[in-house]
Write a protein that holds these residues in place. Structure first.
Motif, mmCIF file in Angstrom:
data_model
loop_
_atom_site.group_PDB
_atom_site.id
_atom_site.type_symbol
_atom_site.label_atom_id
_atom_site.label_comp_id
_atom_site.label_asym_id
_atom_site.label_seq_id
_atom_site.Cartn_x
_atom_site.Cartn_y
_atom_site.Cartn_z
ATOM 1 N N ARG A 1 0.859 -1.145 0.007
ATOM 2 C CA ARG A 1 0.018 0.051 0.018
ATOM 3 C C ARG A 1 0.915 1.337 -0.048
ATOM 4 N N ASP A 2 2.054 1.179 0.918
ATOM 5 C CA ASP A 2 2.819 2.429 0.754
ATOM 6 C C ASP A 2 3.542 2.734 -0.460
ATOM 7 N N TYR A 3 4.047 1.469 -1.053
ATOM 8 C CA TYR A 3 4.713 1.807 -2.365
ATOM 9 C C TYR A 3 3.626 2.319 -3.399
ATOM 10 N N VAL A 4 2.522 1.725 -3.601
ATOM 11 C CA VAL A 4 1.341 2.103 -4.500
ATOM 12 C C VAL A 4 1.163 3.665 -4.440
ATOM 13 N N SER A 5 1.083 4.099 -2.977
ATOM 14 C CA SER A 5 0.912 5.304 -2.752
ATOM 15 C C SER A 5 2.105 6.156 -3.084
ATOM 16 N N HIS A 6 3.280 5.897 -2.853
ATOM 17 C CA HIS A 6 4.397 7.011 -2.498
ATOM 18 C C HIS A 6 5.348 6.723 -3.784
ATOM 19 N N ARG A 7 5.197 5.414 -4.459
ATOM 20 C CA ARG A 7 6.231 5.232 -5.453
ATOM 21 C C ARG A 7 7.885 5.285 -5.016
ATOM 22 N N GLU A 8 8.032 5.077 -3.810
ATOM 23 C CA GLU A 8 9.357 5.142 -3.105
ATOM 24 C C GLU A 8 9.666 3.962 -2.204
ATOM 25 N N PRO A 9 10.895 3.138 -2.426
ATOM 26 C CA PRO A 9 11.155 2.076 -1.492
ATOM 27 C C PRO A 9 10.843 2.679 0.123
ATOM 28 N N VAL A 10 10.293 1.653 0.736
ATOM 29 C CA VAL A 10 9.734 1.925 2.121
ATOM 30 C C VAL A 10 10.655 1.191 3.177
ATOM 31 N N GLY A 11 11.064 1.903 4.317
ATOM 32 C CA GLY A 11 11.720 1.160 5.380
ATOM 33 C C GLY A 11 10.942 0.980 6.503
ATOM 34 N N SER A 12 11.602 0.465 7.652
ATOM 35 C CA SER A 12 10.921 -0.257 8.724
ATOM 36 C C SER A 12 10.554 0.849 9.678
ATOM 37 N N ARG A 13 11.345 1.859 9.611
ATOM 38 C CA ARG A 13 10.729 3.038 10.406
ATOM 39 C C ARG A 13 9.425 3.673 10.061
ATOM 40 N N ALA A 14 9.519 4.053 8.736
ATOM 41 C CA ALA A 14 8.405 4.605 8.085
ATOM 42 C C ALA A 14 6.924 3.555 8.077
ATOM 43 N N LEU A 15 7.061 2.424 8.057
ATOM 44 C CA LEU A 15 6.147 1.493 7.964
ATOM 45 C C LEU A 15 5.492 1.528 9.530
ATOM 46 N N VAL A 16 6.192 1.610 10.552
ATOM 47 C CA VAL A 16 5.770 1.458 11.764
ATOM 48 C C VAL A 16 4.957 2.953 12.199
ATOM 49 N N GLU A 17 5.654 4.013 11.665
ATOM 50 C CA GLU A 17 5.187 5.436 11.830
ATOM 51 C C GLU A 17 3.868 5.318 10.892
ATOM 52 N N TYR B 1 1.696 2.945 9.624
ATOM 53 C CA TYR B 1 0.625 1.901 9.732
ATOM 54 C C TYR B 1 0.492 1.436 11.116
ATOM 55 N N GLY B 2 1.063 1.859 12.094
ATOM 56 C CA GLY B 2 0.594 1.425 13.364
ATOM 57 C C GLY B 2 0.721 0.042 13.546
ATOM 58 N N LEU B 3 1.726 -0.500 13.287
ATOM 59 C CA LEU B 3 2.108 -2.075 13.445
ATOM 60 C C LEU B 3 2.231 -2.550 14.724
ATOM 61 N N GLY B 4 2.501 -1.560 15.695
ATOM 62 C CA GLY B 4 2.253 -1.960 17.220
ATOM 63 C C GLY B 4 3.712 -2.977 17.316
ATOM 64 N N VAL B 5 4.594 -2.891 16.522
ATOM 65 C CA VAL B 5 5.880 -3.292 16.973
ATOM 66 C C VAL B 5 7.011 -2.338 16.574
ATOM 67 N N SER B 6 8.198 -2.804 17.120
ATOM 68 C CA SER B 6 9.368 -1.767 16.766
ATOM 69 C C SER B 6 9.950 -2.139 15.541
ATOM 70 N N PRO B 7 10.615 -1.015 15.086
ATOM 71 C CA PRO B 7 11.227 -1.206 13.780
ATOM 72 C C PRO B 7 12.175 -2.341 13.525
ATOM 73 N N ALA B 8 12.946 -2.789 14.575
ATOM 74 C CA ALA B 8 13.549 -3.788 14.508
ATOM 75 C C ALA B 8 12.935 -5.134 14.085
ATOM 76 N N THR B 9 11.834 -5.175 14.782
ATOM 77 C CA THR B 9 10.800 -6.373 14.458
ATOM 78 C C THR B 9 10.400 -6.565 13.104
ATOM 79 N N VAL B 10 10.186 -5.060 12.492
ATOM 80 C CA VAL B 10 9.646 -5.128 11.176
ATOM 81 C C VAL B 10 10.879 -5.412 10.161
#
Length: 335
Positions: free
Chosen positions: A16-32, A34-43
């Motif tokens: 969903r992030d890549y479709v929206s922004h057309r940019e490679p996405v990192g773990s920290r951005a995903l956590v911020e 999409y509210g994944l409820g886990v740490s960037p390290a886990t992601v």
């Protein structure tokens, strides 16, 4: 939440992030985001597993990832329900489609509507003659030994053919024969007419009835019978950055129509999605095709769909394709 379920959510977020922004996405951005409820390290750990499974890839040395064809396929397979169109989209569809006056107009409006909703190239296949039933035929005299046969299907498709007779034919006989054939054939599939000729016809009229049946069969076999209409090919030019090579082969293949017709024919009934290499065509290696069947009187007769880059809004596109197919089915079945 188990690790497998969490990784599915991570993949969902990456797509969903890549479709929206057309940019490679990192773990920290995903956590911020999409509210994944886990740490960037886990992601990051989950992303490593997804990469090992071939579902995501690292396009260059950045920490970001993008979905692969397999990743898009896993994402699509995880979608549970087709989301409905928004009230605004539904009203726009009703306004445009309800004003159609004949089959050509219905098809033209539907393909423009779908291209507009999805911002992709849209395709609508005409109802196949061998999949629809007959509504009515007309035999119009055109001289002593000629007549025009008009075939009108339940889908509203009209075909005309010329009949040539070895002997002069009385116009009244043609009128009576057309009436008899309509009583016998109306509502039957066009590919079954030859086996249901009326009995007790005079020999001369039986010969004409056989000629009419043969002409209908030849119409079914006609090379140009499988027809499609395209709209929105210019939309693909706006997505040129999504094609690593060049967009030209895609546009050329759409213009020639043979490849897309082959792809549509190979797809199963109902919603069908072919992604990247699944298309088995060099021209469409970087595209996805989403299509579904539409019905006339509860019988699938043809397909409607879109062609676009693999980076597309799959839930929204599936919803649009499904909705246009439903409207086509409703309008053509009501004719």
């Amino acid at each position: 939440m188990g690790s497998e379920e969490r990784r599915t959510r991570v993949l969902d977020a990456i797509v969903r992030d890549y479709v929206s922004h057309r940019e490679p996405v990192g773990s920290r951005a995903l956590v911020e985001r999409y509210g994944l409820g886990v740490s960037p390290a886990t992601v990051r750990n989950d992303m490593s597993v997804l990469e090992e499974e071939g579902l995501i890839a690292q396009p260059h040395t950045s920490a970001g990832r993008i979905p692969t064809d397999m990743g898009y396929r896993a994402f699509v397979n995880s979608l549970e329900d087709v989301q409905p169109l928004s009230p605004t989209e539904r009203q726009a569809m009703e306004r445009l489609m309800d004003g159609a006056v004949d089959l050509d107009d219905v098809i033209a409006r539907a393909v423009r509507l779908l291209a507009g909703f999805t911002q992709q190239a849209a395709v609508v296949q005409y109802p196949s003659l061998n999949k629809v039933s007959l509504r009515h035929i007309e035999l119009i005299p055109a001289g002593e030994r000629h007549a025009i046969l008009v075939i009108i299907t339940e889908a509203g498709r009209v075909e005309q053919r010329t009949l040539v007779f070895p002997e002069p034919v009385d116009p009244t006989d043609l009128e009576n024969l057309a009436r008899t054939l309509n009583m016998e054939w109306a509502g039957k599939s066009l590919d079954s007419l030859g086996s249901s000729l009326p009995e007790n016809l005079a020999p001369a009229l039986m010969d004409i009835a056989r000629a009419v049946s043969a002409v209908v069969e030849s119409a079914l076999r006609a090379e140009g019978e499988e027809r499609i209409v395209l709209a929105g090919t210019a939309n693909l030019s706006r997505h040129h950055l999504d094609f690593a090579r060049t967009i030209s082969p895609v546009l050329e293949a759409l213009e020639e129509q043979v490849v897309i017709l082959k792809l549509l024919t190979a797809m199963h009934d109902g919603i069908s999605i072919s992604i990247g290499e699944e298309n088995k065509s060099d021209s469409f290696l970087e595209t996805s095709v989403i299509s579904t069947t539409y019905d006339v009187d509860d019988r699938s007769v043809a397909r409607v769909g879109i062609v676009g880059p693999t980076r597309m809004d799959y839930p929204g596109s599936i919803a649009a394709v499904s909705a246009v197919a439903r409207y086509l089915s409703d309008i053509l079945s009501a004719h």
